[in-house]
Motif scaffolding. Structure first.
Motif, PDB file in Angstrom:
ATOM      1  N   TYR A  98       0.831  -1.202   0.000  1.00  0.00           N
ATOM      2  CA  TYR A  98       0.000   0.000   0.000  1.00  0.00           C
ATOM      3  C   TYR A  98       0.874   1.263   0.000  1.00  0.00           C
ATOM      4  CZ  TYR A  98      -4.718  -1.861   0.982  1.00  0.00           C
ATOM      5  OH  TYR A  98      -5.933  -2.465   0.911  1.00  0.00           O
ATOM      6  N   VAL A 134       1.722   4.776  -2.421  1.00  0.00           N
ATOM      7  CA  VAL A 134       1.621   6.163  -1.959  1.00  0.00           C
ATOM      8  C   VAL A 134       2.903   6.922  -2.269  1.00  0.00           C
ATOM      9  CG1 VAL A 134       1.430   7.643   0.087  1.00  0.00           C
ATOM     10  CG2 VAL A 134      -0.034   5.630  -0.142  1.00  0.00           C
ATOM     11  N   PRO A 158      -6.755   0.087   5.034  1.00  0.00           N
ATOM     12  CA  PRO A 158      -6.952   0.697   3.714  1.00  0.00           C
ATOM     13  C   PRO A 158      -7.436   2.143   3.794  1.00  0.00           C
ATOM     14  CG  PRO A 158      -7.842  -1.524   3.733  1.00  0.00           C
ATOM     15  CD  PRO A 158      -7.458  -1.195   5.143  1.00  0.00           C
ATOM     16  N   TRP A 159      -8.319   2.436   4.741  1.00  0.00           N
ATOM     17  CA  TRP A 159      -8.813   3.806   4.876  1.00  0.00           C
ATOM     18  C   TRP A 159      -7.740   4.733   5.434  1.00  0.00           C
ATOM     19  CZ3 TRP A 159     -11.988  -0.395   6.135  1.00  0.00           C
ATOM     20  CH2 TRP A 159     -13.037  -0.597   5.231  1.00  0.00           C
ATOM     21  N   VAL A 182      -4.481   4.353   4.978  1.00  0.00           N
ATOM     22  CA  VAL A 182      -3.515   4.571   3.902  1.00  0.00           C
ATOM     23  C   VAL A 182      -4.083   5.545   2.880  1.00  0.00           C
ATOM     24  CG1 VAL A 182      -2.264   3.458   2.010  1.00  0.00           C
ATOM     25  CG2 VAL A 182      -2.312   2.394   4.255  1.00  0.00           C
ATOM     26  N   ASP A 183      -5.386   5.466   2.606  1.00  0.00           N
ATOM     27  CA  ASP A 183      -6.004   6.437   1.704  1.00  0.00           C
ATOM     28  C   ASP A 183      -5.920   7.850   2.274  1.00  0.00           C
ATOM     29  OD1 ASP A 183      -6.625   4.606  -0.243  1.00  0.00           O
ATOM     30  OD2 ASP A 183      -8.692   4.295   0.442  1.00  0.00           O
ATOM     31  N   LEU A 184      -6.066   7.977   3.588  1.00  0.00           N
ATOM     32  CA  LEU A 184      -5.916   9.285   4.228  1.00  0.00           C
ATOM     33  C   LEU A 184      -4.493   9.803   4.057  1.00  0.00           C
ATOM     34  CD1 LEU A 184      -6.993  11.560   6.091  1.00  0.00           C
ATOM     35  CD2 LEU A 184      -6.223  10.148   8.019  1.00  0.00           C
ATOM     36  N   ARG A 238      -2.390   8.944   1.726  1.00  0.00           N
ATOM     37  CA  ARG A 238      -2.212   9.233   0.305  1.00  0.00           C
ATOM     38  C   ARG A 238      -2.814  10.585  -0.052  1.00  0.00           C
ATOM     39  NH1 ARG A 238      -4.780   4.980  -2.691  1.00  0.00           N
ATOM     40  NH2 ARG A 238      -2.815   3.875  -2.594  1.00  0.00           N
ATOM     41  N   SER A 239      -4.006  10.876   0.458  1.00  0.00           N
ATOM     42  CA  SER A 239      -4.643  12.144   0.103  1.00  0.00           C
ATOM     43  C   SER A 239      -3.899  13.333   0.700  1.00  0.00           C
ATOM     44  CB  SER A 239      -6.114  12.148   0.519  1.00  0.00           C
ATOM     45  OG  SER A 239      -6.238  12.054   1.914  1.00  0.00           O
TER      46      SER A 239
END
Length: 137
Positions: free
Chosen positions: A37, A41, A96-97, A99-101, A103-104
């Motif tokens: 993940y 990123v 996953p959430w 890592v998305d944070l 990434r954003s």
């Protein structure tokens, strides 16, 4: 925990060792998934490996400081361990959430090209607040 000298002691011991083995397999699986993940990123495997290793080592250190004496004094250490494993599994489900944070936030700040090499590395090694503090004006 009952003594392992009863007639079913070997079976209990084998079951416990099997569960500990599966716990280790799950831990390695989490690490590989987090590495993959974070590689997406940061765009490279070196920073992703560094972040996963740093978080793993910090978790070992802080976990030992926080839980070391508490676990020694707990009346049922096996039940405590089971609850900790459930907590780890729940946090892995949230990965996953999270890592998305990351990434954003990292992308919104422009990543390494916008932050410069030092700012980009600071974001890779530290928490999101350090990324916000290093944002170019």
């Amino acid at each position: 925990m009952p003594p392992l000298t009863d007639p079913h002691g070997n079976a209990r011991r084998s079951a416990l060792l099997g569960l500990l083995f599966l716990s280790g397999v799950c831990s390695l699986t989490y690490e590989v998934l987090w590495f993959r993940y974070l590689r997406l990123v940061f765009g490279a495997s070196t920073p992703a490996t560094a972040v996963v290793t740093a978080i793993f080592m910090a978790g070992l250190g802080f976990g030992g400081l926080w839980w070391g004496r508490r676990a020694d004094r707990h009346p049922n250490p096996l039940a405590l361990y089971a609850r900790l494993e459930i907590g780890i599994a729940l946090s892995a489900l949230a990965s996953p959430w999270l890592v998305d944070l990351v990434r954003s936030v990292y992308g919104a700040l422009g990543g390494t090209p916008a932050l410069g090499l030092a700012g980009g590395r600071r974001c890779e090694w530290r928490s999101p607040p350090s990324c916000w503090a290093s944002r170019p004006s």
